[in-house]
Design an enzyme around this catalytic site. Structure first.
Site, PDB file in Angstrom:
ATOM      1  N   LYS A   9       1.045  -1.392   0.233  1.00 36.16           N
ATOM      2  CA  LYS A   9      -0.390   0.044  -0.564  1.00 36.16           C
ATOM      3  C   LYS A   9       1.049   1.230   0.644  1.00 36.16           C
ATOM      4  O   LYS A   9       2.023   1.578  -0.145  1.00 36.16           O
ATOM      5  CB  LYS A   9      -0.881   0.053   1.368  1.00 36.16           C
ATOM      6  CG  LYS A   9      -2.026  -1.240   1.446  1.00 36.16           C
ATOM      7  CD  LYS A   9      -3.227  -1.496   2.330  1.00 36.16           C
ATOM      8  CE  LYS A   9      -3.971  -1.803   2.434  1.00 36.16           C
ATOM      9  NZ  LYS A   9      -4.949  -2.204   3.335  1.00 36.16           N
ATOM     10  N   TYR A  49     -12.449  -1.487  -3.733  1.00 33.24           N
ATOM     11  CA  TYR A  49     -13.144  -2.070  -2.856  1.00 33.24           C
ATOM     12  C   TYR A  49     -14.982  -1.897  -2.384  1.00 33.24           C
ATOM     13  O   TYR A  49     -14.797  -1.211  -1.287  1.00 33.24           O
ATOM     14  CB  TYR A  49     -12.479  -0.505  -1.665  1.00 33.24           C
ATOM     15  CG  TYR A  49     -10.649  -0.915  -1.051  1.00 33.24           C
ATOM     16  CD1 TYR A  49     -10.909  -2.871  -0.316  1.00 33.24           C
ATOM     17  CD2 TYR A  49      -9.569  -0.212  -1.317  1.00 33.24           C
ATOM     18  CE1 TYR A  49      -9.215  -2.512   0.365  1.00 33.24           C
ATOM     19  CE2 TYR A  49      -8.648  -0.984  -0.699  1.00 33.24           C
ATOM     20  CZ  TYR A  49      -8.365  -1.983   0.011  1.00 33.24           C
ATOM     21  OH  TYR A  49      -7.357  -2.385   0.110  1.00 33.24           O
ATOM     22  N   ASN A 112      -2.399   0.592   6.671  1.00 28.68           N
ATOM     23  CA  ASN A 112      -1.601  -0.814   7.010  1.00 28.68           C
ATOM     24  C   ASN A 112      -1.189  -1.661   6.716  1.00 28.68           C
ATOM     25  O   ASN A 112      -1.075  -2.948   6.434  1.00 28.68           O
ATOM     26  CB  ASN A 112      -2.969  -1.896   7.793  1.00 28.68           C
ATOM     27  CG  ASN A 112      -3.328  -1.869   6.930  1.00 28.68           C
ATOM     28  OD1 ASN A 112      -4.084  -1.827   5.630  1.00 28.68           O
ATOM     29  ND2 ASN A 112      -5.059  -2.510   7.403  1.00 28.68           N
ATOM     30  N   HIS A 115      -2.247  -5.611   1.307  1.00 30.95           N
ATOM     31  CA  HIS A 115      -3.308  -6.121   1.765  1.00 30.95           C
ATOM     32  C   HIS A 115      -3.498  -7.329   1.118  1.00 30.95           C
ATOM     33  O   HIS A 115      -2.150  -8.206   0.250  1.00 30.95           O
ATOM     34  CB  HIS A 115      -4.241  -5.148   0.153  1.00 30.95           C
ATOM     35  CG  HIS A 115      -4.867  -5.912  -0.111  1.00 30.95           C
ATOM     36  ND1 HIS A 115      -6.463  -6.167   0.504  1.00 30.95           N
ATOM     37  CD2 HIS A 115      -5.122  -6.886  -1.437  1.00 30.95           C
ATOM     38  CE1 HIS A 115      -7.434  -6.591   0.247  1.00 30.95           C
ATOM     39  NE2 HIS A 115      -6.768  -7.564  -1.330  1.00 30.95           N
ATOM     40  N   GLU A 126      -9.152 -10.247  -8.056  1.00 28.23           N
ATOM     41  CA  GLU A 126      -8.963  -9.132  -7.201  1.00 28.23           C
ATOM     42  C   GLU A 126      -7.941  -8.872  -8.347  1.00 28.23           C
ATOM     43  O   GLU A 126      -7.381  -8.162  -8.717  1.00 28.23           O
ATOM     44  CB  GLU A 126      -8.400  -9.118  -6.225  1.00 28.23           C
ATOM     45  CG  GLU A 126      -9.727  -8.832  -5.312  1.00 28.23           C
ATOM     46  CD  GLU A 126      -9.168  -8.668  -3.968  1.00 28.23           C
ATOM     47  OE1 GLU A 126      -9.997  -8.486  -3.029  1.00 28.23           O
ATOM     48  OE2 GLU A 126      -7.963  -8.938  -3.806  1.00 28.23           O
TER      49      GLU A 126
HETATM   50  P1  ADP Z   1      -8.213  -6.517   5.372  1.00 23.18           P
HETATM   51  O1  ADP Z   1      -7.620  -5.386   4.172  1.00 23.18           O
HETATM   52  O2  ADP Z   1      -7.401  -7.612   6.801  1.00 23.18           O
HETATM   53  O3  ADP Z   1      -9.216  -7.669   4.607  1.00 23.18           O
HETATM   54  P2  ADP Z   1     -11.002  -5.528   5.494  1.00 23.18           P
HETATM   55  O4  ADP Z   1     -10.951  -6.112   3.881  1.00 23.18           O
HETATM   56  O5  ADP Z   1     -11.839  -5.603   6.480  1.00 23.18           O
HETATM   57  O6  ADP Z   1      -8.788  -5.364   6.549  1.00 23.18           O
HETATM   58  O7  ADP Z   1     -10.156  -4.228   5.508  1.00 23.18           O
HETATM   59  C1  ADP Z   1     -10.024  -3.535   4.080  1.00 23.18           C
HETATM   60  C2  ADP Z   1      -9.212  -2.057   4.328  1.00 23.18           C
HETATM   61  O8  ADP Z   1      -9.874  -1.135   5.053  1.00 23.18           O
HETATM   62  C3  ADP Z   1      -7.838  -2.333   5.341  1.00 23.18           C
HETATM   63  O9  ADP Z   1      -6.884  -3.129   5.279  1.00 23.18           O
HETATM   64  C4  ADP Z   1      -7.983  -1.914   6.028  1.00 23.18           C
HETATM   65  O10 ADP Z   1      -6.936  -0.169   5.064  1.00 23.18           O
HETATM   66  C5  ADP Z   1      -9.568  -0.663   5.910  1.00 23.18           C
HETATM   67  N1  ADP Z   1     -10.084  -0.481   7.318  1.00 23.18           N
HETATM   68  C6  ADP Z   1     -10.388  -1.837   7.538  1.00 23.18           C
HETATM   69  N2  ADP Z   1     -11.680  -1.000   8.865  1.00 23.18           N
HETATM   70  C7  ADP Z   1     -11.063   0.354   8.725  1.00 23.18           C
HETATM   71  C8  ADP Z   1     -11.190   1.214   9.795  1.00 23.18           C
HETATM   72  N3  ADP Z   1     -11.954   0.996  11.106  1.00 23.18           N
HETATM   73  N4  ADP Z   1     -10.811   2.407  10.317  1.00 23.18           N
HETATM   74  C9  ADP Z   1     -10.239   2.655   9.245  1.00 23.18           C
HETATM   75  N5  ADP Z   1      -9.578   1.895   7.932  1.00 23.18           N
HETATM   76  C10 ADP Z   1     -10.177   0.419   8.467  1.00 23.18           C
HETATM   77 MG    MG Z   2     -10.239  -7.652   3.334  1.00 21.30          MG
END
Ligand code: ADP
Ligand code: MG
Length: 146
Positions: A9, A49, A112, A115, A126
């Site tokens: 990212k 997304y 974070n 992905h 994807e």
């Molecule tokens: P992952 O990437 O671990 O699969 P999710 O699919 O739940 O997580 O969410 C997609 C992305 O959205 C996350 O990696 C993060 O960048 C962002 N995200 C998820 N939850 C939150 C939140 N509560 N606040 C801000 N950003 C979030």
């Molecule tokens: Mg996810």
């Protein structure tokens, strides 16, 4: 064999962690089948997304993902989806296990570092969001196609 889509990212690319993350990908036994440096448009980030469109963080997430270059990669390995999620760690770096990429490089729940797809079906889907068939290098082995 199974595929997952990884993205290094914008925070991790800008922070100079791409090389270490790519090295980790290789050390963990993934074959890189496609990779590029690209800056997403807001619209591309929203499409990627789309499943999160109703979530309160959708605007923040798509702003962040289109704010600077990122590196999408198609990774192939046995149990690629589950293995990559194990290597990257929990979504919130505060909850991520020791030794995971998010523990090592991520600053917050939103930014974070990486992905990972959440299912083999989405791994294929994807991958196709970012790469055409001819850009995904095959080794000739069967890949689960959902
Ligand atoms: P992952 O990437 O671990 O699969 P999710 O699919 O739940 O997580 O969410 C997609 C992305 O959205 C996350 O990696 C993060 O960048 C962002 N995200 C998820 N939850 C939150 C939140 N509560 N606040 C801000 N950003 C979030
Ligand atoms: Mg996810």
């Amino acid at each position: 064999m199974e595929r997952t889509l990884a993205i290094i990212k914008p925070d991790a690319v800008a922070g100079g962690h791409s090389g270490k993350i790519i090295d980790r990908i290789i050390v963990e036994g993934f074959a890189i089948r496609a990779m590029k440096l690209t800056q997403l448009t807001k619209r591309q980030a929203e499409g990627f997304y789309a499943v999160h469109a109703e979530r309160p963080f959708f605007g923040e997430l798509t702003e962040f993902m289109s704010s600077a270059p990122c590196i999408p990669l198609v990774l192939e390995r046995t149990d690629a989806v589950a293995k990559w999620r194990e290597v990257i760690g929990a979504t919130n770096p505060a909850d991520a296990a020791e030794g995971t990429i998010r523990k090592q490089f991520a600053a917050s729940m939103g930014e974070n570092a990486v992905h990972g797809s959440d299912s083999p079906e989405n791994g294929i889907k994807e991958g196709r969001y970012f790469f055409s068939e001819s850009e995904i290098v095959s080794n000739g082995a069967d890949v689960i196609d959902a």
